[in-house]
Design an enzyme around this catalytic site. Structure first.
Site, PDB file in Angstrom:
ATOM      1  N   CYS A  52       0.840  -1.210   0.000  1.00  0.00           N
ATOM      2  CA  CYS A  52       0.000   0.000   0.000  1.00  0.00           C
ATOM      3  C   CYS A  52       0.872   1.255   0.000  1.00  0.00           C
ATOM      4  O   CYS A  52       1.727   1.416   0.875  1.00  0.00           O
ATOM      5  CB  CYS A  52      -0.903  -0.015   1.227  1.00  0.00           C
ATOM      6  SG  CYS A  52      -1.691   1.582   1.548  1.00  0.00           S
ATOM      7  N   CYS A  55       0.484   3.301   3.480  1.00  0.00           N
ATOM      8  CA  CYS A  55       0.880   2.785   4.792  1.00  0.00           C
ATOM      9  C   CYS A  55       2.208   3.412   5.234  1.00  0.00           C
ATOM     10  O   CYS A  55       3.055   3.752   4.408  1.00  0.00           O
ATOM     11  CB  CYS A  55       1.012   1.263   4.745  1.00  0.00           C
ATOM     12  SG  CYS A  55      -0.551   0.393   5.013  1.00  0.00           S
ATOM     13  N   HIS A 115      -4.131   0.358   8.099  1.00  0.00           N
ATOM     14  CA  HIS A 115      -4.660   0.075   6.766  1.00  0.00           C
ATOM     15  C   HIS A 115      -6.079  -0.488   6.815  1.00  0.00           C
ATOM     16  O   HIS A 115      -6.838  -0.368   5.844  1.00  0.00           O
ATOM     17  CB  HIS A 115      -3.719  -0.926   6.073  1.00  0.00           C
ATOM     18  CG  HIS A 115      -4.039  -1.193   4.636  1.00  0.00           C
ATOM     19  ND1 HIS A 115      -3.761  -0.293   3.631  1.00  0.00           N
ATOM     20  CD2 HIS A 115      -4.633  -2.264   4.030  1.00  0.00           C
ATOM     21  CE1 HIS A 115      -4.147  -0.803   2.461  1.00  0.00           C
ATOM     22  NE2 HIS A 115      -4.684  -1.992   2.683  1.00  0.00           N
ATOM     23  N   ASN A 155     -13.352  10.039  -0.957  1.00  0.00           N
ATOM     24  CA  ASN A 155     -14.052   9.009  -1.715  1.00  0.00           C
ATOM     25  C   ASN A 155     -13.827   7.697  -0.990  1.00  0.00           C
ATOM     26  O   ASN A 155     -12.691   7.279  -0.825  1.00  0.00           O
ATOM     27  CB  ASN A 155     -13.493   8.876  -3.139  1.00  0.00           C
ATOM     28  CG  ASN A 155     -13.803  10.081  -3.988  1.00  0.00           C
ATOM     29  OD1 ASN A 155     -14.897  10.638  -3.911  1.00  0.00           O
ATOM     30  ND2 ASN A 155     -12.847  10.500  -4.810  1.00  0.00           N
ATOM     31  N   SER A 163      -9.246   4.335  -5.163  1.00  0.00           N
ATOM     32  CA  SER A 163      -8.304   3.362  -5.710  1.00  0.00           C
ATOM     33  C   SER A 163      -7.456   2.690  -4.633  1.00  0.00           C
ATOM     34  O   SER A 163      -6.617   1.853  -4.935  1.00  0.00           O
ATOM     35  CB  SER A 163      -7.413   4.034  -6.759  1.00  0.00           C
ATOM     36  OG  SER A 163      -6.968   5.289  -6.307  1.00  0.00           O
ATOM     37  N   HIS A 168      -8.272   7.372   3.742  1.00  0.00           N
ATOM     38  CA  HIS A 168      -7.658   8.647   3.348  1.00  0.00           C
ATOM     39  C   HIS A 168      -8.665   9.540   2.647  1.00  0.00           C
ATOM     40  O   HIS A 168      -9.696   9.090   2.159  1.00  0.00           O
ATOM     41  CB  HIS A 168      -6.464   8.400   2.419  1.00  0.00           C
ATOM     42  CG  HIS A 168      -6.853   7.977   1.035  1.00  0.00           C
ATOM     43  ND1 HIS A 168      -7.328   6.716   0.728  1.00  0.00           N
ATOM     44  CD2 HIS A 168      -6.846   8.652  -0.139  1.00  0.00           C
ATOM     45  CE1 HIS A 168      -7.583   6.642  -0.559  1.00  0.00           C
ATOM     46  NE2 HIS A 168      -7.309   7.796  -1.126  1.00  0.00           N
TER      47      HIS A 168
HETATM   48  O1  LIG Z   1      -7.617  10.825  -7.009  1.00  0.00           O
HETATM   49  P1  LIG Z   1      -8.146   9.431  -7.053  1.00  0.00           P
HETATM   50  O2  LIG Z   1      -8.631   8.943  -5.715  1.00  0.00           O
HETATM   51  O3  LIG Z   1      -7.195   8.485  -7.693  1.00  0.00           O
HETATM   52  O4  LIG Z   1      -9.399   9.507  -8.033  1.00  0.00           O
HETATM   53  C1  LIG Z   1     -10.738   9.510  -7.657  1.00  0.00           C
HETATM   54  O5  LIG Z   1     -11.119  10.769  -7.110  1.00  0.00           O
HETATM   55  C2  LIG Z   1     -11.027  11.890  -7.993  1.00  0.00           C
HETATM   56  C3  LIG Z   1     -11.571  13.105  -7.284  1.00  0.00           C
HETATM   57  O6  LIG Z   1     -12.936  12.951  -6.913  1.00  0.00           O
HETATM   58  C4  LIG Z   1     -11.758  11.640  -9.303  1.00  0.00           C
HETATM   59  O7  LIG Z   1     -11.463  12.682 -10.210  1.00  0.00           O
HETATM   60  C5  LIG Z   1     -11.363  10.310  -9.937  1.00  0.00           C
HETATM   61  O8  LIG Z   1     -12.179  10.063 -11.071  1.00  0.00           O
HETATM   62  C6  LIG Z   1     -11.538   9.188  -8.898  1.00  0.00           C
HETATM   63  O9  LIG Z   1     -11.159   7.960  -9.462  1.00  0.00           O
END
Ligand SMILES: O=P(O)(O)O[C@H]1O[C@H](CO)[C@@H](O)[C@H](O)[C@H]1O
Ligand SMILES: O=P(O)(O)O[C@H]1O[C@H](CO)[C@@H](O)[C@H](O)[C@H]1O
Lengths: 341, 341
Positions: A52, A55, A115, A155, A163, A168
């Site tokens: 990761c 981490c 993690h 997110n 991802s 985080h």
């Molecule tokens: O920056 P990350 O986590 O790789 O990406 C994620 O969040 C971003 C911000 O909302 C978006 O633009 C991406 O499409 C999403 O995959």
């Protein structure tokens, strides 16, 4: 023909913060589902994952090594959408093609060295450290000349494009004010000019009297499903005191904010008995050096799940071309969330 | 420090149709991907599926039996988000909670009796029959007193919340004008008032001169990646003649429109060698009984795929709370699409 009511009949609701409408189709919650189901990852994660890049002590793609951080950790995104080195300038053609350079800073904030945790699993005292860091970042970034807006967000979950499951969030700070906070500035200004009061303060008062959409409250914050919620279990965290940005929060308010976040994320995880995916983020006043008495600090939670751990709401055809649409009413969602407190 | 340019530097572009901005981060196309991948269904479908509620002669959930239709077939959605029987009325509390009854009609349109086709696979002559039906529905629905806007759209692919692969689209016709066409009305009106010309006509002229974003054109329509495109391979189909709605299309224009749809959907399928998911729909003048000289007929295609058949663009945290964001530039996307013609 029955008299019109919000529980049975299709209607639209006005979003006071954005000035836009949402279509509500309460009768439709019963339609059968034959569409895509999400893969929900229930795998147990280790406390530390050597592969990761978030981490502690691991090396990131650009060769930098993470410190052995005990609580939170912030760094500039190695693949940031915004960059500090962007030269100024703009582009114009025929009055119809219009572009402007956008200078900014993209950061990543690790919420915990562990993690395997999420905000929902963390102790309030540890979430409080995240709040402290948000406060510090908002103030430091906001102080920069070329930063006029600081967007703090998270997110969570693969369904939300996240991802890496390591807990985080991100901060995108930039020279222009993005669409959504710009709309909220406009709506709040209109209300403030007319009533000399904060839109969200009056709204919160009304909701605290009604109580049908309130999910949780403590001394300084309330969590509720807004009357105009778009996502099935969308909530908004509103400060009871009218202040403009996280920099103005007292120690007690920071504790209470951490508590509110803990409560709502923990409730979410109980809805479908799964780590609930969402996008969440703070809306607060632009750091453009202007007074913004109209602004009222708040945080949005936009979770996509609708019917089960694997069935989400799709904001697609009609929603993209027309208006957002929901089936289950905000009142029903609030009741469900409240029952899981 | 290089001079600012659209190919290398983060910038925002102004969407003339909505009045909103999109953030473009061209340098970011190279970041690694560790997130969710979609399941892409490559299974061969039969020409007729006895379990499909859209195939000819099959019985739907409400007991109705589909006719043995040879071309297209339209019926009222058995679980429509809008209903004709909705009583009028509204709801108001404290000036802050505001809702209005929304009366309308939701329809489903089967594009073909063949369960295994998509618009991309169909003959232009058969797509033309879909266009004829759209025209007829727009006119019939629009003539109803309580219908002030007719949204024609298609969700294609499980990723876009489509619950049945049988080629079909929908029409949601309603008493109010939804958010997106309302914004487009405002922007087009502003331009028309100032220049006495259609915004999209002037825009199209400019694009046909530039040619960097034009993907395809025939006698009556052009397909291009708009300068302000949000989705990686988003396109817009614009009529060369300035007219307001599908009811005004000539026979030749209907043929040309069918051809444009065939071309762009077929191109999409070649991008990642997979049946390309998208939401698409027509924007045209409200059926509110008013003159709308400002309106210019067009169709949007919003496809989510970004890097491969299984990696889509997520419009999540920053996008929901701030502004839409893209990595690959509209010019690069247009070049890619054009090369697949
Ligand atoms: O920056 P990350 O986590 O790789 O990406 C994620 O969040 C971003 C911000 O909302 C978006 O633009 C991406 O499409 C999403 O995959
Ligand atoms: O009506 P369908 O195809 O079942 O449903 C699909 O399209 C609708 C209109 O865009 C959306 O509201 C739904 O979320 C989506 O799943």
């Amino acid at each position: 023909m029955d008299a019109f009511n919000l529980t049975d009949h299709p209607h639209r609701r006005f979003n006071q913060l954005t000035g836009e409408w949402v279509l509500v189709s309460p009768h439709r919650a019963k339609r059968p589902w034959q569409g895509q189901e999400e893969n929900i990852n229930k795998e147990q994660r280790p406390e530390y994952d050597p592969t990761c890049y978030l981490c502690p002590t691991n090396v990131r793609a650009n060769g930098a090594k993470n410190p052995d951080y005990p609580a939170t950790f912030v760094f500039e995104n190695d693949f940031g959408a915004l960059q500090e080195t962007t030269p100024g300038g703009n582009y114009e053609l025929g009055g119809l093609l219009k572009a402007e350079s956008e200078r900014g800073i993209s950061k990543v904030i690790c919420f915990s060295p562990r993690h395997d945790l999420t905000l929902a699993d963390m102790e309030v005292a540890d979430i409080r450290k995240v709040v402290d860091l948000w406060q510090q970042e908002y103030e430091e970034l906001g102080r920069l000349d070329f930063i006029n807006y600081v967007q703090i967000f998270e997110n969570k979950g693969a369904v939300m494009g996240c991802s890496n499951p390591h807990p985080h969030g991100q901060i995108w700070a930039q020279s222009s004010v993005p669409n959504e906070p710009a709309k909220e500035t406009e709506q709040q200004t209109r209300y403030y000019t007319q009533h000399h009061r904060s839109l969200l303060q009056d709204y919160l008062e009304l909701e605290l009297k009604e109580r049908t959409r309130v999910v949780y409250e403590n001394a300084a914050f309330a969590v509720l499903v807004p009357f105009w919620a778009v996502w099935p279990f969308e909530t908004i965290v509103i400060s009871k005191r009218h202040f403009q940005h996280i920099g103005q929060m007292t120690q007690e308010e920071k504790d209470a904010f951490a508590d509110a976040i803990k409560q709502i994320t923990a409730i979410y995880d109980k809805v479908f008995n799964v780590s609930f995916p969402y996008s969440a983020g703070i809306h607060q006043q632009p750091t453009d050096g202007q007074e913004h008495p109209e602004w009222h600090f708040h945080m949005h939670f936009f979770p996509p799940l609708l019917r089960s751990a694997s069935i989400k709401k799709f904001m697609v055809g009609y929603e993209m071309l027309g208006s957002p649409q929901r089936d289950i009413t905000p009142e029903t969602s609030a009741e469900r969330l409240k029952s899981l407190l």
